[in-house]
Design a protein around this motif. Structure first.
Motif, PDB file in Angstrom:
ATOM      1  N   LEU A  36       0.672  -0.889   0.128  1.00  0.00           N
ATOM      2  CA  LEU A  36      -0.369  -0.057   0.367  1.00  0.00           C
ATOM      3  C   LEU A  36       0.957   1.333  -0.273  1.00  0.00           C
ATOM      4  O   LEU A  36       0.581   2.371  -0.884  1.00  0.00           O
ATOM      5  CB  LEU A  36      -0.889  -0.142   1.376  1.00  0.00           C
ATOM      6  CG  LEU A  36      -2.131   1.389   2.051  1.00  0.00           C
ATOM      7  CD1 LEU A  36      -2.669   1.294   0.045  1.00  0.00           C
ATOM      8  CD2 LEU A  36      -2.609   0.936   2.972  1.00  0.00           C
ATOM      9  N   GLN A  37       1.682   1.307   0.688  1.00  0.00           N
ATOM     10  CA  GLN A  37       2.778   2.669   0.818  1.00  0.00           C
ATOM     11  C   GLN A  37       3.739   2.776  -0.373  1.00  0.00           C
ATOM     12  O   GLN A  37       3.751   4.218  -0.989  1.00  0.00           O
ATOM     13  CB  GLN A  37       3.995   2.005   1.759  1.00  0.00           C
ATOM     14  CG  GLN A  37       3.524   2.540   3.389  1.00  0.00           C
ATOM     15  CD  GLN A  37       4.469   2.133   4.391  1.00  0.00           C
ATOM     16  OE1 GLN A  37       5.541   0.685   4.053  1.00  0.00           O
ATOM     17  NE2 GLN A  37       4.287   2.506   5.659  1.00  0.00           N
ATOM     18  N   GLU A  38       3.965   1.206  -0.948  1.00  0.00           N
ATOM     19  CA  GLU A  38       4.650   1.698  -2.296  1.00  0.00           C
ATOM     20  C   GLU A  38       3.329   2.660  -2.984  1.00  0.00           C
ATOM     21  O   GLU A  38       4.226   2.703  -4.395  1.00  0.00           O
ATOM     22  CB  GLU A  38       5.747   0.453  -2.695  1.00  0.00           C
ATOM     23  CG  GLU A  38       6.232  -0.455  -1.807  1.00  0.00           C
ATOM     24  CD  GLU A  38       7.021  -1.588  -2.935  1.00  0.00           C
ATOM     25  OE1 GLU A  38       7.660  -1.984  -3.056  1.00  0.00           O
ATOM     26  OE2 GLU A  38       5.943  -2.770  -2.603  1.00  0.00           O
ATOM     27  N   CYS A  39       2.428   1.744  -3.726  1.00  0.00           N
ATOM     28  CA  CYS A  39       1.431   2.076  -3.807  1.00  0.00           C
ATOM     29  C   CYS A  39       1.456   3.584  -4.454  1.00  0.00           C
ATOM     30  O   CYS A  39       0.995   4.084  -5.178  1.00  0.00           O
ATOM     31  CB  CYS A  39       0.346   0.943  -4.182  1.00  0.00           C
ATOM     32  SG  CYS A  39       0.437  -0.478  -4.751  1.00  0.00           S
ATOM     33  N   ASP A  40       1.252   4.100  -2.899  1.00  0.00           N
ATOM     34  CA  ASP A  40       0.510   5.623  -2.854  1.00  0.00           C
ATOM     35  C   ASP A  40       1.623   6.299  -3.254  1.00  0.00           C
ATOM     36  O   ASP A  40       2.119   6.937  -3.818  1.00  0.00           O
ATOM     37  CB  ASP A  40       0.321   5.583  -1.188  1.00  0.00           C
ATOM     38  CG  ASP A  40      -0.910   5.141  -0.522  1.00  0.00           C
ATOM     39  OD1 ASP A  40      -1.640   4.597  -2.055  1.00  0.00           O
ATOM     40  OD2 ASP A  40      -0.981   5.287  -0.011  1.00  0.00           O
ATOM     41  N   HIS A  41       3.084   5.950  -2.645  1.00  0.00           N
ATOM     42  CA  HIS A  41       4.392   6.709  -3.158  1.00  0.00           C
ATOM     43  C   HIS A  41       4.033   7.301  -5.240  1.00  0.00           C
ATOM     44  O   HIS A  41       4.255   8.015  -5.663  1.00  0.00           O
ATOM     45  CB  HIS A  41       5.648   6.244  -2.907  1.00  0.00           C
ATOM     46  CG  HIS A  41       6.937   6.485  -3.068  1.00  0.00           C
ATOM     47  ND1 HIS A  41       7.058   7.831  -2.621  1.00  0.00           N
ATOM     48  CD2 HIS A  41       7.567   6.253  -3.959  1.00  0.00           C
ATOM     49  CE1 HIS A  41       8.438   8.349  -3.496  1.00  0.00           C
ATOM     50  NE2 HIS A  41       8.766   6.743  -4.836  1.00  0.00           N
ATOM     51  N   LEU A  42       4.122   5.605  -5.211  1.00  0.00           N
ATOM     52  CA  LEU A  42       3.827   5.617  -6.955  1.00  0.00           C
ATOM     53  C   LEU A  42       2.891   6.759  -7.287  1.00  0.00           C
ATOM     54  O   LEU A  42       3.455   7.694  -8.001  1.00  0.00           O
ATOM     55  CB  LEU A  42       3.915   4.216  -7.741  1.00  0.00           C
ATOM     56  CG  LEU A  42       4.062   4.071  -8.763  1.00  0.00           C
ATOM     57  CD1 LEU A  42       5.246   4.900  -9.764  1.00  0.00           C
ATOM     58  CD2 LEU A  42       3.228   2.358  -9.373  1.00  0.00           C
ATOM     59  N   VAL A  43       2.294   6.780  -6.623  1.00  0.00           N
ATOM     60  CA  VAL A  43       1.027   7.654  -7.509  1.00  0.00           C
ATOM     61  C   VAL A  43       1.100   9.111  -7.109  1.00  0.00           C
ATOM     62  O   VAL A  43       1.219  10.300  -7.678  1.00  0.00           O
ATOM     63  CB  VAL A  43      -0.295   7.590  -6.695  1.00  0.00           C
ATOM     64  CG1 VAL A  43      -1.628   8.510  -7.036  1.00  0.00           C
ATOM     65  CG2 VAL A  43      -1.231   6.240  -6.811  1.00  0.00           C
ATOM     66  N   ASN A  44       1.287   9.266  -6.198  1.00  0.00           N
ATOM     67  CA  ASN A  44       2.803  10.520  -5.302  1.00  0.00           C
ATOM     68  C   ASN A  44       3.765  11.191  -6.993  1.00  0.00           C
ATOM     69  O   ASN A  44       3.581  12.303  -7.221  1.00  0.00           O
ATOM     70  CB  ASN A  44       2.720  10.573  -5.009  1.00  0.00           C
ATOM     71  CG  ASN A  44       2.144  11.072  -2.692  1.00  0.00           C
ATOM     72  OD1 ASN A  44       0.686  11.132  -3.464  1.00  0.00           O
ATOM     73  ND2 ASN A  44       2.548   9.824  -1.506  1.00  0.00           N
ATOM     74  N   VAL A  45       4.392  10.443  -7.304  1.00  0.00           N
ATOM     75  CA  VAL A  45       5.106  11.109  -8.459  1.00  0.00           C
ATOM     76  C   VAL A  45       4.480  10.750  -9.335  1.00  0.00           C
ATOM     77  O   VAL A  45       4.515  11.475 -10.629  1.00  0.00           O
ATOM     78  CB  VAL A  45       6.216   9.344  -8.004  1.00  0.00           C
ATOM     79  CG1 VAL A  45       7.347   9.600  -8.950  1.00  0.00           C
ATOM     80  CG2 VAL A  45       6.949   9.647  -6.818  1.00  0.00           C
ATOM     81  N   LEU A  46       3.294  10.040 -10.335  1.00  0.00           N
ATOM     82  CA  LEU A  46       3.168   9.986 -11.082  1.00  0.00           C
ATOM     83  C   LEU A  46       1.799  11.415 -11.182  1.00  0.00           C
ATOM     84  O   LEU A  46       2.209  11.968 -12.205  1.00  0.00           O
ATOM     85  CB  LEU A  46       2.018   8.972 -10.905  1.00  0.00           C
ATOM     86  CG  LEU A  46       2.283   7.615 -11.676  1.00  0.00           C
ATOM     87  CD1 LEU A  46       1.268   6.042 -10.855  1.00  0.00           C
ATOM     88  CD2 LEU A  46       3.016   7.232 -12.627  1.00  0.00           C
ATOM     89  N   VAL A  47       1.342  12.181 -10.076  1.00  0.00           N
ATOM     90  CA  VAL A  47       0.646  13.088 -10.022  1.00  0.00           C
ATOM     91  C   VAL A  47       1.638  14.497 -10.006  1.00  0.00           C
ATOM     92  O   VAL A  47       1.795  15.436 -11.199  1.00  0.00           O
ATOM     93  CB  VAL A  47      -0.390  13.062  -8.425  1.00  0.00           C
ATOM     94  CG1 VAL A  47      -0.514  14.446  -8.232  1.00  0.00           C
ATOM     95  CG2 VAL A  47      -0.967  12.159  -8.725  1.00  0.00           C
ATOM     96  N   ALA A  48       3.117  14.211  -9.477  1.00  0.00           N
ATOM     97  CA  ALA A  48       4.054  15.368  -9.589  1.00  0.00           C
ATOM     98  C   ALA A  48       4.223  15.264 -11.181  1.00  0.00           C
ATOM     99  O   ALA A  48       4.566  16.346 -11.761  1.00  0.00           O
ATOM    100  CB  ALA A  48       5.226  14.632  -8.527  1.00  0.00           C
ATOM    101  N   ALA A  49       4.297  14.117 -11.329  1.00  0.00           N
ATOM    102  CA  ALA A  49       5.329  14.400 -13.035  1.00  0.00           C
ATOM    103  C   ALA A  49       4.224  15.066 -13.509  1.00  0.00           C
ATOM    104  O   ALA A  49       4.278  16.026 -14.887  1.00  0.00           O
ATOM    105  CB  ALA A  49       5.864  12.569 -13.919  1.00  0.00           C
TER     106      ALA A  49
END
Length: 131
Positions: free
Chosen positions: A39-52
């Motif tokens: 869950l933490q990995e997925c949330d982190h990935l989404v944060n990076v996707l949104v920032a990009a």
């Protein structure tokens, strides 16, 4: 559980990304079988996707035009024809930064004039244990 887990992760990432982009206060529901680390990995990935996605760099040309030009002139596109390469560079210039070279450290996407995403740059989108 391989493909099912992959589909479950993709569904969660898609929902979370959509919510984040919309500014929706509701959290995306995550499957019970996700570990806390996943869950933490997925949330982190989404944060990076949104920032990009929110940090767009736009070319001065459309990728369809570029592809058509290359297709029409393909015999010249050996990568070793300097005049041809200069011509392409003038017609379809690279992104311009503040200097002769652009260095980016934050996530971003490169889009063409029509909004097509050409490149995603997402440094550290995977947490260390996954790398």
């Amino acid at each position: 559980m391989g493909i099912e887990l992959t589909e479950s992760i993709a569904t969660y990432l898609r929902a979370k990304f959509k919510n984040e982009m919309a500014g929706a206060p509701a959290r995306a529901a995550f499957p019970d079988h996700f570990s806390l680390l996943l869950l933490q990995e997925c949330d982190h990935l989404v944060n990076v996707l949104v920032a990009a996605y929110r940090n767009r760099k736009t070319t001065s040309w459309a990728v369809d035009s570029y592809a058509a030009y290359l297709a029409d002139t393909s015999p010249k596109s050996t990568g070793r024809n300097e005049r041809y390469e200069e011509q392409i560079k003038k017609m379809y210039p690279p992104l311009q930064g503040s200097g002769s070279e652009t260095y980016e450290t934050q996530p971003f996407v490169v889009v063409d004039l029509e909004g097509n995403i050409l490149v995603w740059y997402m440094p550290a989108c995977l947490l260390k244990p996954r790398q």
